[in-house]
Enzyme design. Structure first.
Site, PDB file in Angstrom:
ATOM      1  CG  ASN A   1      16.431  67.580  38.226  1.00  0.00           C
ATOM      2  OD1 ASN A   1      15.521  67.046  37.563  1.00  0.00           O
ATOM      3  ND2 ASN A   1      17.496  68.130  37.664  1.00  0.00           N
TER       4      ASN A   1
ATOM      5  CG  HIS B   1       8.750  64.931  31.826  1.00  0.00           C
ATOM      6  ND1 HIS B   1       8.493  66.251  32.107  1.00  0.00           N
ATOM      7  CD2 HIS B   1      10.111  64.846  31.673  1.00  0.00           C
ATOM      8  CE1 HIS B   1       9.637  66.940  32.098  1.00  0.00           C
ATOM      9  NE2 HIS B   1      10.631  66.099  31.836  1.00  0.00           N
TER      10      HIS B   1
ATOM     11  CG  HIS C   1      13.186  70.597  35.734  1.00  0.00           C
ATOM     12  ND1 HIS C   1      13.333  69.228  35.755  1.00  0.00           N
ATOM     13  CD2 HIS C   1      11.918  70.846  36.105  1.00  0.00           C
ATOM     14  CE1 HIS C   1      12.191  68.675  36.104  1.00  0.00           C
ATOM     15  NE2 HIS C   1      11.313  69.639  36.334  1.00  0.00           N
TER      16      HIS C   1
ATOM     17  CD  GLU D   1       8.745  70.579  38.387  1.00  0.00           C
ATOM     18  OE1 GLU D   1       7.955  71.539  38.452  1.00  0.00           O
ATOM     19  OE2 GLU D   1       8.671  69.689  37.523  1.00  0.00           O
TER      20      GLU D   1
HETATM   21  O1  CA2 Z   1      16.555  69.771  33.004  1.00  0.00           O
HETATM   22  C1  CA2 Z   1      16.489  68.927  33.898  1.00  0.00           C
HETATM   23  O2  CA2 Z   1      17.010  69.064  34.993  1.00  0.00           O
HETATM   24  C2  CA2 Z   1      15.760  67.598  33.621  1.00  0.00           C
HETATM   25  O3  CA2 Z   1      15.116  67.196  34.827  1.00  0.00           O
HETATM   26  C3  CA2 Z   1      16.823  66.622  33.218  1.00  0.00           C
HETATM   27  C4  CA2 Z   1      16.250  65.260  32.819  1.00  0.00           C
HETATM   28  C5  CA2 Z   1      15.164  65.434  31.758  1.00  0.00           C
HETATM   29  O4  CA2 Z   1      14.575  64.180  31.468  1.00  0.00           O
HETATM   30  C6  CA2 Z   1      14.094  66.408  32.212  1.00  0.00           C
HETATM   31  O5  CA2 Z   1      13.168  66.567  31.165  1.00  0.00           O
HETATM   32  C7  CA2 Z   1      14.691  67.753  32.557  1.00  0.00           C
HETATM   33  C8  CA2 Z   1      17.338  64.367  32.232  1.00  0.00           C
HETATM   34  C9  CA2 Z   1      18.492  64.142  33.129  1.00  0.00           C
HETATM   35  C10 CA2 Z   1      19.515  63.391  32.339  1.00  0.00           C
HETATM   36  O6  CA2 Z   1      20.763  63.858  32.691  1.00  0.00           O
HETATM   37  C11 CA2 Z   1      21.778  63.631  31.829  1.00  0.00           C
HETATM   38  C12 CA2 Z   1      22.991  64.096  32.202  1.00  0.00           C
HETATM   39  C13 CA2 Z   1      24.079  63.924  31.384  1.00  0.00           C
HETATM   40  C14 CA2 Z   1      23.953  63.285  30.174  1.00  0.00           C
HETATM   41  C15 CA2 Z   1      22.721  62.827  29.803  1.00  0.00           C
HETATM   42  C16 CA2 Z   1      21.624  62.981  30.625  1.00  0.00           C
END
Ligand code: CA2
Length: 145
Positions: free
Chosen positions: A77, A83, A103, A101
């Site tokens: 992840n 992106h 998510h 991968e």
């Molecule tokens: O859905 C996913 O696992 C992502 O990889 C999470 C990323 C995001 O940029 C991808 O588009 C999808 C973001 C991870 C951020 O994690 C956070 C956790 C808690 C609070 C804020 C952000």
């Protein structure tokens, strides 16, 4: 050779999991997910090594290490680097170790800038949108390889 070992690599901000935006990412922390993965891996006769870094180069180094150590598969992840990172795309292409991968959310149902995945273009497959269960589903997929 570590052919029953699975690396679970997590990218930027995933150390904050469970503390913010639970409506998107759920309430489990990365430690909670790691615990569930360890339990399931044991049942499958596998081992997991769960890591997180906010630095792109660490993720590249760990992908190279996965190949050098002969691990069975990598669950990746890459967070927002998914992106943006041609470096991660190239690192995945440069190793023979299968990379899955993962998510928590489904990026295709979110903002336009999340619809491109440089990781997904190089990965063996993708599991997205099932919250913490995405990791367990990806582990099941890795066990089948
Ligand atoms: O859905 C996913 O696992 C992502 O990889 C999470 C990323 C995001 O940029 C991808 O588009 C999808 C973001 C991870 C951020 O994690 C956070 C956790 C808690 C609070 C804020 C952000």
């Amino acid at each position: 050779m570590a052919d029953n070992l699975i690396y679970v690599l997590n990218g930027p901000n995933l150390n904050l999991l469970g503390t913010r935006e639970p409506e998107i990412y759920g309430r489990d922390t990365l430690d909670d997910i790691a615990g569930r993965l360890e339990d399931r891996a044991r049942e499958l006769g596998l081992e997991v090594d769960v890591r997180q870094s906010n630095h792109e180069g660490h993720l590249v180094d760990w992908l190279h290490e996965a190949q050098a150590e002969g691990v069975k598969a990598v669950l990746l992840n890459a967070g927002a680097y998914t992106h943006t990172s041609i470096a991660l795309h190239d690192a995945i292409k440069s190793i023979r170790t299968p990379v899955i991968e993962v998510h928590l959310s489904n990026p295709h149902t979110r903002e336009e800038f999340r619809h491109i995945s440089y990781v997904g273009r190089a990965a063996k497959g993708t599991i997205a949108g099932f919250g913490a269960a995405s990791y367990l589903l990806a582990l099941a997929a890795a066990a089948e390889l």
